[in-house]
Scaffold this motif. Structure first.
Motif, PDB file in Angstrom:
ATOM      1  N   SER A  28      69.029   2.367  36.980  1.00  0.00           N
ATOM      2  CA  SER A  28      70.061   2.715  35.988  1.00  0.00           C
ATOM      3  C   SER A  28      70.807   3.983  36.381  1.00  0.00           C
ATOM      4  CB  SER A  28      69.433   2.872  34.597  1.00  0.00           C
ATOM      5  OG  SER A  28      68.768   1.700  34.201  1.00  0.00           O
ATOM      6  N   ALA A  29      71.086   4.113  37.671  1.00  0.00           N
ATOM      7  CA  ALA A  29      71.774   5.324  38.145  1.00  0.00           C
ATOM      8  C   ALA A  29      73.155   5.477  37.513  1.00  0.00           C
ATOM      9  CB  ALA A  29      71.893   5.284  39.668  1.00  0.00           C
ATOM     10  N   ALA A  30      73.807   4.372  37.206  1.00  0.00           N
ATOM     11  CA  ALA A  30      75.171   4.441  36.673  1.00  0.00           C
ATOM     12  C   ALA A  30      75.231   5.145  35.328  1.00  0.00           C
ATOM     13  CB  ALA A  30      75.762   3.031  36.556  1.00  0.00           C
ATOM     14  N   SER A  31      74.125   5.135  34.579  1.00  0.00           N
ATOM     15  CA  SER A  31      74.129   5.749  33.245  1.00  0.00           C
ATOM     16  C   SER A  31      73.719   7.219  33.274  1.00  0.00           C
ATOM     17  CB  SER A  31      73.187   4.983  32.313  1.00  0.00           C
ATOM     18  OG  SER A  31      71.842   5.083  32.758  1.00  0.00           O
ATOM     19  N   VAL A  32      73.314   7.720  34.425  1.00  0.00           N
ATOM     20  CA  VAL A  32      72.892   9.125  34.523  1.00  0.00           C
ATOM     21  C   VAL A  32      74.133  10.022  34.514  1.00  0.00           C
ATOM     22  CG1 VAL A  32      71.699  10.835  35.925  1.00  0.00           C
ATOM     23  CG2 VAL A  32      70.823   8.503  35.792  1.00  0.00           C
ATOM     24  N   ARG A  33      74.058  11.116  33.762  1.00  0.00           N
ATOM     25  CA  ARG A  33      75.206  12.019  33.669  1.00  0.00           C
ATOM     26  C   ARG A  33      74.728  13.438  33.398  1.00  0.00           C
ATOM     27  NH1 ARG A  33      76.120  12.991  28.177  1.00  0.00           N
ATOM     28  NH2 ARG A  33      74.981  11.590  26.792  1.00  0.00           N
ATOM     29  N   TYR A  34      75.633  14.365  33.656  1.00  0.00           N
ATOM     30  CA  TYR A  34      75.354  15.767  33.316  1.00  0.00           C
ATOM     31  C   TYR A  34      76.029  16.051  31.984  1.00  0.00           C
ATOM     32  CZ  TYR A  34      74.875  20.812  33.586  1.00  0.00           C
ATOM     33  OH  TYR A  34      74.546  22.118  33.323  1.00  0.00           O
ATOM     34  N   ASP A  35      75.231  16.468  31.011  1.00  0.00           N
ATOM     35  CA  ASP A  35      75.740  16.730  29.668  1.00  0.00           C
ATOM     36  C   ASP A  35      76.058  18.208  29.527  1.00  0.00           C
ATOM     37  OD1 ASP A  35      75.588  17.405  26.711  1.00  0.00           O
ATOM     38  OD2 ASP A  35      75.428  15.206  26.628  1.00  0.00           O
ATOM     39  N   ARG A  36      77.316  18.512  29.285  1.00  0.00           N
ATOM     40  CA  ARG A  36      77.716  19.918  29.228  1.00  0.00           C
ATOM     41  C   ARG A  36      77.292  20.596  27.936  1.00  0.00           C
ATOM     42  NH1 ARG A  36      83.624  21.351  28.056  1.00  0.00           N
ATOM     43  NH2 ARG A  36      84.028  20.364  26.069  1.00  0.00           N
ATOM     44  N   ASN A  37      76.917  19.811  26.938  1.00  0.00           N
ATOM     45  CA  ASN A  37      76.388  20.419  25.719  1.00  0.00           C
ATOM     46  C   ASN A  37      74.905  20.756  25.875  1.00  0.00           C
ATOM     47  OD1 ASN A  37      78.832  20.223  24.165  1.00  0.00           O
ATOM     48  ND2 ASN A  37      78.474  18.024  24.054  1.00  0.00           N
ATOM     49  N   GLU A  38      74.155  19.825  26.467  1.00  0.00           N
ATOM     50  CA  GLU A  38      72.730  20.056  26.707  1.00  0.00           C
ATOM     51  C   GLU A  38      72.498  20.920  27.939  1.00  0.00           C
ATOM     52  OE1 GLU A  38      70.413  19.213  24.737  1.00  0.00           O
ATOM     53  OE2 GLU A  38      71.395  17.790  23.395  1.00  0.00           O
ATOM     54  N   LEU A  39      73.531  21.023  28.806  1.00  0.00           N
ATOM     55  CA  LEU A  39      73.407  21.742  30.084  1.00  0.00           C
ATOM     56  C   LEU A  39      72.251  21.179  30.905  1.00  0.00           C
ATOM     57  CD1 LEU A  39      74.021  25.399  28.884  1.00  0.00           C
ATOM     58  CD2 LEU A  39      75.636  23.860  30.013  1.00  0.00           C
ATOM     59  N   ASP A  40      72.123  19.881  30.863  1.00  0.00           N
ATOM     60  CA  ASP A  40      71.030  19.219  31.576  1.00  0.00           C
ATOM     61  C   ASP A  40      71.470  17.809  31.947  1.00  0.00           C
ATOM     62  OD1 ASP A  40      68.604  18.793  32.735  1.00  0.00           O
ATOM     63  OD2 ASP A  40      67.421  18.987  30.899  1.00  0.00           O
ATOM     64  N   ILE A  41      70.715  17.201  32.852  1.00  0.00           N
ATOM     65  CA  ILE A  41      70.974  15.822  33.239  1.00  0.00           C
ATOM     66  C   ILE A  41      70.372  14.899  32.188  1.00  0.00           C
ATOM     67  CG2 ILE A  41      70.502  14.055  34.982  1.00  0.00           C
ATOM     68  CD1 ILE A  41      70.421  16.260  37.067  1.00  0.00           C
TER      69      ILE A  41
END
Length: 624
Positions: free
Chosen positions: A479-492
């Motif tokens: 499920s690599a396509a759904s992985v993202r960096y969240d700028r609110n959580e400051l985490d992957i």
């Protein structure tokens, strides 16, 4: 932008032979069992680059200095030397791999200083184009000069940090969070925070700033959700250009077919007009033929009556000389020279005259009927021909319609797709507008206390997330396509969970993807970056969700192969990997494969010789 490259790490001592390891300018993989010095190499590199202290291990005894070879962006090779006990860093303008016998060309302090350039941090920052850059350090927009130590957290990852629950790039210390996020923003955007103006910390201003920030962030969040699965603006613009070209081709084709159809319709209309005129004339001719037939019958009837009168008159003697059949006068008494209404001979002449007249009219009528019949036949033939031609044109029109209808359907779909792309591009324009609003708010002295999150550009975060996802896909991560960096959580975010919620194996892989993606993101956009990445144990603890730990404790072979294949083919900087597991395939000619065996008599024992003084070899085992 300038990049640094590590060329070697060497330990020297007065009574010890140098222990050295060379690094490839592209890919170096150092692998072998635990306790062979792999993590110590990472620690030593960090130490020469300004860390406070060097890890104490038994094998270090007898060594007094650490030498780190560097290739500068200009191509110049230098050596940084530092005592194992700490202190300043000596800079030599040459490649040194033995205990230096001459004074250093420069002496640089190990600690960063904003007031002096004579320190290792300012020297290295200057080489990569980041000297004197400012990063925000708190919510009041107070800034702090960037230190090279702020960057090592993003490019030199030890085993502990690789598996830690703290988000990549963050130390976990709340006091430093704003500064650490600002350093990440600097790499992602190439813009520092020198334009920020410190503002008062009054409670009311803080509340107003928070409210304004919240509104803009909420709007950006809504736009982000709408653009979650949408391609990047550059790709959309490319798609729009291709769509416009395709639409023009379809429009031209449909226009040509429409023009042909119009010409056929004109011809068909003319044939219909001609057919109507011919049918009208044919109808008139048929009606006239009926009347002529009645007239012919009348003439023939008149002739028959006249013939009957003539025959009856002859039989009754009406037309012979003798006693008058009308007045009974004898021939001697008849006055032949006088007009007599009952003169039989005159009546016979009248019958003959009428017969000749009627016959003449009948003959003329027959000629007329013959001409009318000929014209009717011509009209009948012409009507049939016109009908065939009209049917042929109608068939051609239907064929054109059959060709045009699918094209019109395709054109409607293309126009709908273009409308959708233009809509998404419009949303991206709104994103830029909101980001500009944030930047304008940041410039307002009386209304700016931006949060650490606000400084991260939505567009930059989206593109950075795509780079992480692409990297993980190359490694066969599920499920690599759904992985993202969240700028609110400051985490992957992976599998709808923060990286910190996963096990240490997944955390390590995601941290490695973050670090490599950040570097490649900067390389692709010619943004500043140190140029090298050092990863300690990115794979050894990873297991995919559908696979249990193997009997030999090794991570899955597919992931190992994919990882090493990717870093050789798809990374433009220098990468140094420390791993317990061996690469399963030979590395390429530009890569360096260094194997530590932990056996005195087999290959190289480790980075440093064993402490018991047993004879070891310092030979590097280069495989592939």
């Amino acid at each position: 932008m300038g990049r640094l490259a590590l060329s070697h790490l060497t330990f020297t001592g007065t009574n010890a032979a140098p222990a050295s390891v060379d690094f490839s300018p592209h890919v170096t993989v150092i692998h072998g069992p635990s306790d062979t010095g792999k993590s110590f190499i990472v620690d030593a590199i960090d130490f020469v680059l300004g860390a406070k202290e060097l890890k104490e291990i038994p094998e270090r005894e007898g060594y007094s200095r650490v030498l780190l070879g560097l290739e500068l962006p200009t191509g110049e090779r230098i050596t940084l030397a530092r005592s194992v006990d700490g202190g300043s860093v000596s800079l030599y303008r040459s490649d040194i791999r033995v205990e230096p016998s001459t004074p250093a060309d420069e002496t640089l302090a190990a600690k960063h200083s904003a007031t002096s350039t004579k320190n290792i941090s300012r020297f290295l920052l200057d080489q990569v184009g980041l000297d004197e850059k400012q990063v925000r350090k708190n919510a009041r927009n107070e800034t702090h000069m960037l230190s090279f130590r702020d960057l090592t957290r993003l490019c030199l990852i030890g085993e502990t940090e690789m598996q830690a629950e703290e988000a990549p790039g963050l130390s976990g210390n709340p006091v430093n969070k704003t500064k650490e996020v600002s350093a990440l923003k600097l790499l992602l955007t190439g813009e520092d925070d020198s334009a920020l103006t410190a503002v008062p910390s009054a409670q009311e201003q803080k509340r107003l700033r928070g409210a304004r920030q919240e509104v803009v962030e909420r709007m950006l969040s809504q736009l982000e959700s709408q653009l979650q699965d949408v391609a990047e603006p550059t790709e959309l613009t490319t798609q729009l250009g291709k769509l416009n070209s395709t639409i023009d081709e379809h429009s031209t084709m449909i226009g040509s077919l429409t023009e042909q159809r119009g010409q056929l319709l004109v011809a068909h209309s003319k044939l219909q007009s001609a057919d109507n005129a011919q049918r009208s004339e044919y109808s008139d001719a048929a009606a006239l033929r009926q009347r002529f037939t009645l007239l012919q019958k009348q003439y023939e009837s008149d002739l028959a009556r006249l013939e009957m009168i003539a025959e009856a008159g002859n039989l009754l003697g009406y037309f012979r000389r003798g006693t008058c059949v009308f007045c009974g006068a004898e021939p001697a008494s008849q006055h032949l020279n006088l007009d007599c209404e009952g003169d039989a001979t005159s009546f016979g002449a009248a019958v003959e005259s009428e017969t000749r007249k009627t016959q003449g009219l009948l003959d003329d009528l027959r000629v007329t009927i013959e001409s009318l019949d000929a014209r009717t036949e011509v009209l009948r033939t012409s009507i049939k021909t016109t009908r065939r031609e009209a049917l042929s044109l109608q068939k051609r029109i239907e064929n054109l319609d059959a060709r045009m209808n699918p094209e019109k359907g395709n054109l409607r779909e293309l126009l709908a797709k273009r409308s959708e792309i233009e809509k998404h591009l419009g949303l991206y324009e709104q994103v830029k507008t909101f980001e500009d609003m944030i930047r304008r708010i940041a410039d307002e002295t009386e209304a700016e206390v931006a949060t650490a999150v606000a400084g991260l550009s939505l567009t930059a975060v989206r593109e950075f997330s795509a780079e992480i996802s692409k990297r993980l896909a190359e490694w066969d991560y599920p499920s690599a396509a759904s992985v993202r960096y969240d700028r609110n959580e400051l985490d992957i975010i992976a599998g709808d969970q923060r990286r910190s919620a996963h096990g240490k194996g997944v955390r390590a892989v995601l941290h490695a993807a973050f670090t490599l993606a950040l570097a490649q993101y900067c390389f692709d956009r010619e943004l500043p970056h140190p140029g090298f990445v050092v990863l300690d144990s990115p794979l050894v603890t990873y297991r995919p969700p559908d696979q249990s730990i193997d009997a030999d404790g090794e991570p899955p072979e597919g992931v190992i192969r994919a990882f090493y294949r990717d870093i050789q083919a798809n990374f433009d900087g220098q990468i140094i990997v420390m791993e317990n597991t061996d690469p399963l395939d030979p590395l390429g000619p530009d890569a360096r494969d260094i194997r530590f065996t932990k056996h005195i008599d087999v290959g190289r024992y480790g980075f440093l010789p064993v402490v018991d003084g047993a004879e070891t070899t310092d030979t590097l085992v280069i495989e592939g």
